[in-house]
Design a protein around this motif. Structure first.
Motif, PDB file in Angstrom:
ATOM      1  N   ARG A 178       0.825  -1.178  -0.179  1.00  0.00           N
ATOM      2  CA  ARG A 178      -0.036  -0.051  -0.060  1.00  0.00           C
ATOM      3  C   ARG A 178       1.001   1.231   0.044  1.00  0.00           C
TER       4      ARG A 178
ATOM      5  N   HIS B 252      -1.384   3.633   3.086  1.00  0.00           N
ATOM      6  CA  HIS B 252      -0.346   2.980   3.905  1.00  0.00           C
ATOM      7  C   HIS B 252      -0.333   3.498   5.332  1.00  0.00           C
TER       8      HIS B 252
ATOM      9  N   HIS C 136       8.088   2.477   4.348  1.00  0.00           N
ATOM     10  CA  HIS C 136       8.225   1.153   4.212  1.00  0.00           C
ATOM     11  C   HIS C 136       9.281   0.692   4.944  1.00  0.00           C
TER      12      HIS C 136
END
Length: 411
Positions: A86, A91, A346
């Motif tokens: 995402r 996200h 991330h």
């Protein structure tokens, strides 16, 4: 420069070319930290990769730049909704739901569970005289740790490990044929049913675990059923290649260097730093791809929107501009912020858990060496490494265990 492109192309395509990559990494970092391979740009410099990862237009979802998502199975569709796939606000929203479960207080509570779980898995292996560290420890441990953290009954661990392996295989081979896709979907249905039962049980009797928190978030309208399923799938399967590969790489170092094990026995608190340095040098996750939703200036190179970039973490983790004397194994080095767990939005949420689990395994193996000789029949020429490009762990790591008292009796 053409010879460098040819060498890099062989490295990407041929597992044999990845056996000793340090020379290629040095060439890339010296000659072309950003290299145009035609279809993609390969980025190997540490700061250059960080620039791409931190750019707001960088995307992990291929659909963000108009590319098809890999795979057509029901499992592939769930995987496309997991947190690592995402971007942007979506996200951020989902990651916020899980962050509290990885707070410092929660991690302190989890540490004891990780230690107990690892001891339970390792004790019978050491007593048995020989085992495969990959199949017998590095594969089941990530799932067992997830089960312990999420309060999943021990009786379900074997089934969950099988399902997690199914997810890992799907990630490694997303372009399965129609027959394989049908088989995947049939097997995945059992996992889906189990997850739904688990979530229903937590809805009826919530606890302090992450699944209970996610169920409450679903009931409050913060995520839907498919998001919840994707979260649980990710929690069980995400460590099966990353932590599994990382554990094998670290244990390999320990078995090859008895002085390293002796150092951990003398100072057990250094085990996590040793594991962390193994991740930097071994880089179990070699690379990751990103799509560029906007132009990105990287050094002297302008990367245009719509371009795919391959981020070569393994090379960046040996960038001398970031890590002095980068090929030297040094758990005490001052700069430890490598890219084995990613970077930026991330960055791996489970990195602290991986360090805990890895440090625990190394500490227990080192402690076992006080009473036993631990060795492997493998050497650099016979070790079987993964043939996957992205993941670089050992496929097997046989360990032989012999009591030191038995060794002394024959002298």
């Amino acid at each position: 420069m053409e010879s460098l492109r040819h060498q890099l192309t062989r490295f990407i395509q041929d597992p044999a070319a990845r056996r000793d990559p340090a020379g290629l990494y040095r060439r890339l970092l010296t000659e072309a930290p950003v290299l145009d391979l035609g279809r993609v740009h390969v980025i190997s410099g540490y700061e250059e990769i960080v620039t791409v990862l931190m750019h707001p237009g960088t995307a992990v979802d291929p659909a963000a730049i108009g590319l098809d998502r890999p795979g057509s199975s029901a499992l592939a569709q769930v995987l496309a909704r997991t947190l690592p796939m995402r971007d942007g606000a979506d996200h951020t929203r989902l990651k916020r739901l899980a962050t509290a479960a990885f707070s410092a207080r929660r991690l302190a509570e989890i540490r004891a569970r990780i230690e107990t779980t690892t001891e339970e898995l390792l004790a019978p292996l050491l007593a048995g005289g020989s085992f495969d560290l990959v199949a017998d420890l590095a594969v089941p441990l990530p799932v067992a740790v997830s089960c312990a953290i999420l309060d999943v009954p021990p009786a379900d661990r074997e089934r969950v490990t099988g399902w997690a392996g199914l997810v890992a295989r799907s990630l490694l081979d997303p372009f399965a044929g129609a027959e394989q896709t049908a088989a995947l979907d049939a097997e995945f249905e059992g996992f889906r049913d189990w997850v739904e039962e688990l979530c229903a049980a937590r809805a009826a009797r919530p606890g302090s675990d992450l699944i209970s928190r996610l169920v409450q978030a679903r009931d409050a309208g913060q995520l839907d059923d498919e998001d919840l399923l994707a979260f649980v799938v990710m929690l069980f399967a995400n460590g099966l290649e990353t932590l599994t590969s990382g554990l094998a790489v670290a244990a390999w170092q320990l078995l090859k260097n008895p002085a390293l094990a002796a150092g951990i026995r003398a100072e057990p608190h250094t085990a996590e730093a040793v594991f962390d340095e193994c991740q930097r040098l071994g880089s179990p996750v070699r690379a990751s791809a990103r799509g560029l939703g906007g132009d990105v200036q990287v050094g002297d190179t302008l990367l245009p929107a719509g371009r795919v970039v391959l981020l070569l973490y393994a090379a960046a983790n040996r960038d001398p501009r970031r890590f002095p004397d980068p090929d030297r194994f040094d758990p005490a080095r001052a700069e430890r912020r490598h890219l084995a767990f990613g970077h930026g939005p991330h960055h791996c949420l489970g990195a602290p858990l991986s360090l805990m689990a890895g440090g625990t395994v190394l500490a227990l193996l080192a402690a076992a060496g006080a009473e036993r000789e631990l060795s492997t029949p493998l050497d650099e020429s016979t070790a079987r490494w993964s043939e996957q490009f992205v993941f670089g762990g050992l496929r097997e790591l046989p360990v032989e265990v012999q009591q030191l008292t038995a060794l002394g009796a024959g002298v």
